[in-house]
Enzyme design. Structure first.
Site, PDB file in Angstrom:
ATOM      1  N   ASP A 119       7.955  -1.102  -6.390  1.00  0.00           N
ATOM      2  CA  ASP A 119       8.368  -0.128  -5.387  1.00  0.00           C
ATOM      3  C   ASP A 119       8.430  -0.829  -4.034  1.00  0.00           C
ATOM      4  OD1 ASP A 119       9.128   2.462  -4.576  1.00  0.00           O
ATOM      5  OD2 ASP A 119       7.132   2.839  -3.790  1.00  0.00           O
ATOM      6  N   HIS A 126      11.144   5.582   7.725  1.00  0.00           N
ATOM      7  CA  HIS A 126       9.933   5.961   6.990  1.00  0.00           C
ATOM      8  C   HIS A 126       8.763   5.061   7.365  1.00  0.00           C
ATOM      9  CE1 HIS A 126       7.297   7.196   3.719  1.00  0.00           C
ATOM     10  NE2 HIS A 126       7.227   5.936   3.308  1.00  0.00           N
ATOM     11  N   GLU A 191       7.901  11.202  -2.864  1.00  0.00           N
ATOM     12  CA  GLU A 191       8.699  10.197  -2.184  1.00  0.00           C
ATOM     13  C   GLU A 191      10.068  10.185  -2.848  1.00  0.00           C
ATOM     14  OE1 GLU A 191       5.525   7.071  -0.267  1.00  0.00           O
ATOM     15  OE2 GLU A 191       6.683   6.417  -2.025  1.00  0.00           O
ATOM     16  N   GLU A 193      13.411   8.657  -3.665  1.00  0.00           N
ATOM     17  CA  GLU A 193      13.849   7.276  -3.699  1.00  0.00           C
ATOM     18  C   GLU A 193      15.037   7.101  -4.644  1.00  0.00           C
ATOM     19  OE1 GLU A 193      10.736   4.462  -4.352  1.00  0.00           O
ATOM     20  OE2 GLU A 193       9.187   5.706  -3.407  1.00  0.00           O
ATOM     21  N   ASP A 225       8.481   9.029  -6.464  1.00  0.00           N
ATOM     22  CA  ASP A 225       7.240   8.260  -6.594  1.00  0.00           C
ATOM     23  C   ASP A 225       6.106   9.093  -5.992  1.00  0.00           C
ATOM     24  OD1 ASP A 225       5.822   6.013  -7.416  1.00  0.00           O
ATOM     25  OD2 ASP A 225       5.901   5.114  -5.430  1.00  0.00           O
ATOM     26  N   ARG A 229      -1.839  11.003  -0.835  1.00  0.00           N
ATOM     27  CA  ARG A 229      -1.988  10.364   0.470  1.00  0.00           C
ATOM     28  C   ARG A 229      -3.447  10.149   0.875  1.00  0.00           C
ATOM     29  NH1 ARG A 229       2.871   8.021   1.112  1.00  0.00           N
ATOM     30  NH2 ARG A 229       4.571   9.550   1.080  1.00  0.00           N
ATOM     31  N   GLN A 232      -4.566   7.198  -1.103  1.00  0.00           N
ATOM     32  CA  GLN A 232      -3.855   6.029  -0.596  1.00  0.00           C
ATOM     33  C   GLN A 232      -4.438   5.522   0.724  1.00  0.00           C
ATOM     34  OE1 GLN A 232       0.244   6.848   0.340  1.00  0.00           O
ATOM     35  NE2 GLN A 232       0.681   4.780   1.037  1.00  0.00           N
ATOM     36  N   LYS A 245      -0.835   5.845  -6.073  1.00  0.00           N
ATOM     37  CA  LYS A 245       0.569   5.812  -6.480  1.00  0.00           C
ATOM     38  C   LYS A 245       0.751   5.725  -7.996  1.00  0.00           C
ATOM     39  CE  LYS A 245       2.684   5.148  -2.364  1.00  0.00           C
ATOM     40  NZ  LYS A 245       3.857   5.866  -1.874  1.00  0.00           N
ATOM     41  N   THR A 249       5.301   8.368 -11.770  1.00  0.00           N
ATOM     42  CA  THR A 249       6.574   8.109 -11.097  1.00  0.00           C
ATOM     43  C   THR A 249       7.654   8.726 -11.976  1.00  0.00           C
ATOM     44  OG1 THR A 249       5.790   6.024 -10.153  1.00  0.00           O
ATOM     45  CG2 THR A 249       8.171   6.349 -10.267  1.00  0.00           C
ATOM     46  N   GLU A 352       5.833  13.117   6.175  1.00  0.00           N
ATOM     47  CA  GLU A 352       6.697  13.014   7.353  1.00  0.00           C
ATOM     48  C   GLU A 352       7.200  14.390   7.781  1.00  0.00           C
ATOM     49  OE1 GLU A 352       9.469   9.352   7.202  1.00  0.00           O
ATOM     50  OE2 GLU A 352       8.996   9.846   5.115  1.00  0.00           O
TER      51      GLU A 352
END
Length: 407
Positions: A119, A126, A191, A193, A225, A229, A232, A245, A249, A352
């Protein structure tokens, strides 16, 4: 033109696209084989090839795309040409039509065996947003960010196909008071992607330059993904993402071939400083893509991230991933990292969109979200421009959050 009856709501699934997947029609899923999506149908390649291309019938009868992808670009190009011919030449209609199955009548599976998963972190918007949140008062981008595509190795074994439920993960986290606790994540995120799948392998010890990108990469898919948080932020210093993570996925089941994205290619953003020679794509042709994503939370659109603004392209990522001599294997998956644009409605993650929980997202039912709750469903879709004003659809990557299991 095609002898198929394509309707307006088939937009994105015409002859410009022809994505590959693996499907079954039996309840036990034991009849998996390779198919191509066209209109509201799936073309059973294994069945058609028995009559029209016997040499490839065995390849298409397999339960993954692995053998087909490993065949390389010449095989991919010939297959696309033949399938297009079968669907446009009326002489083949009688042989092909019996092997068209309704897309709503099939079950789709993970289309390839995931060999490795990498990844990346390719969106400047971002990376800047997260840098401001995680390192307030400091330069948001790390000193290396504009010099190389930053990435990390994920877990191939937790890549799952769209529709697979995602169980809320457990892990360590640090509370606002500084206590270290263990339990279910309270800041579960997404996420949005784009993923790229390697078909033709490479020789270990030999880097793959950007010029050979299309010789090795078979196609693209959507990726979510999922990210915890709170786990993380506690674990990622100094070695980066791990348990926050690696629990899940999700990928979309249809692989859009690179050939279908030819009209979507665009110049990437200007780079400053100029990349080192092995990453300098000024003279290699543009490998940016004008792909527009849409993120829905419980049916409500919360973001429309634009892929065209990604700082590092997939060709640069592939070159960087192999520059140390790491070999490619059929089924390697590498993802772009979260796709975010400059607008507040173009961010590809909830951290975000809610600015780390400071500005909750308002949903039409009156509820608010900063991060995901149990039962929430996230659906990511995307389209890219094709010839003649048409579009190429990627389908969807869908996932529902399930309550944590007891530990």
């Amino acid at each position: 033109m095609t002898w198929l009856d394509l309707r307006p709501d088939d937009a994105g699934w015409g002859l410009d696209n022809l994505p590959y997947g693996v499907f079954s029609t039996r309840p036990d899923g034991l009849d998996r084989r390779v198919g191509v999506a066209v209109g509201r149908h799936v073309l059973d390649l294994a069945a058609v090839a028995e009559e029209l291309w016997p040499a490839m019938a065995g390849t298409f009868a397999e339960s993954t795309l692995d053998r087909f992808m490993a065949g390389g670009r010449a095989v991919w190009d010939e297959t696309r040409e033949r399938v297009t011919g079968w669907l446009t030449d009326g002489a083949h209609e009688r042989a092909v039509r019996p092997h068209l199955v309704g897309r709503d009548e099939v079950r789709l599976h993970l289309p390839f065996t995931v060999a490795d998963y990498v990844d990346f972190y390719a969106s400047e918007h971002h990376a800047t947003n997260l840098g401001r949140m995680f390192r307030p008062g400091q330069e948001p981008l790390t000193p290396n960010w504009r010099h190389l595509p930053i990435g990390y190795h994920g877990r191939a074994g937790t890549v799952v196909v769209s529709g697979t439920p995602v169980v809320r993960p457990h892990g360590q986290r640090r509370t606002p008071d500084g206590d270290i606790v263990f339990g279910p994540s309270t800041r579960l995120d997404i996420e949005a992607e784009l993923g790229f799948v390697v078909g033709a392998p490479s020789v270990s010890g030999t880097p793959v330059p950007m010029e050979e990108f299309a010789e090795h990469v078979f196609g693209a898919c959507l990726v979510n993904d999922w990210s915890a948080r709170d786990i993380q932020s506690w674990e990622y210093v100094p070695l980066g993402p791990f348990l926050g993570k690696s629990f899940a996925t999700s990928v979309s089941p249809w692989l859009v071939p690179l050939a279908a994205l030819e009209h979507a290619r665009v110049e990437p953003p200007a780079r400053d400083p100029k990349p080192l020679p092995y990453l300098d794509d000024a003279d290699t042709g543009p490998w940016g893509f004008d792909i527009r994503l849409e993120v829905r939370l419980n049916g409500h659109v919360v973001s429309r991230p634009p892929f065209a603004g990604m700082y590092w392209t997939a060709a640069q990522q592939l070159a960087h991933m192999t520059v140390n001599g790491a070999g490619l294997r059929t089924g390697d998956l590498f993802a772009s990292g979260t796709i975010s644009g400059p607008g507040s409605d173009e961010r590809g993650s909830l951290i975000e969109l809610s600015w780390s929980g400071e500005t909750p997202i308002e949903l039409p039912d009156g509820s608010r979200r900063t991060f995901l709750e149990d039962g929430d469903e996230v659906v990511i879709t995307a389209t890219a421009p094709a010839s003649g004003g048409c579009v190429v659809a990627f389908g969807e990557v869908r996932g529902t959050v399930m309550p944590p299991q007891s530990n």
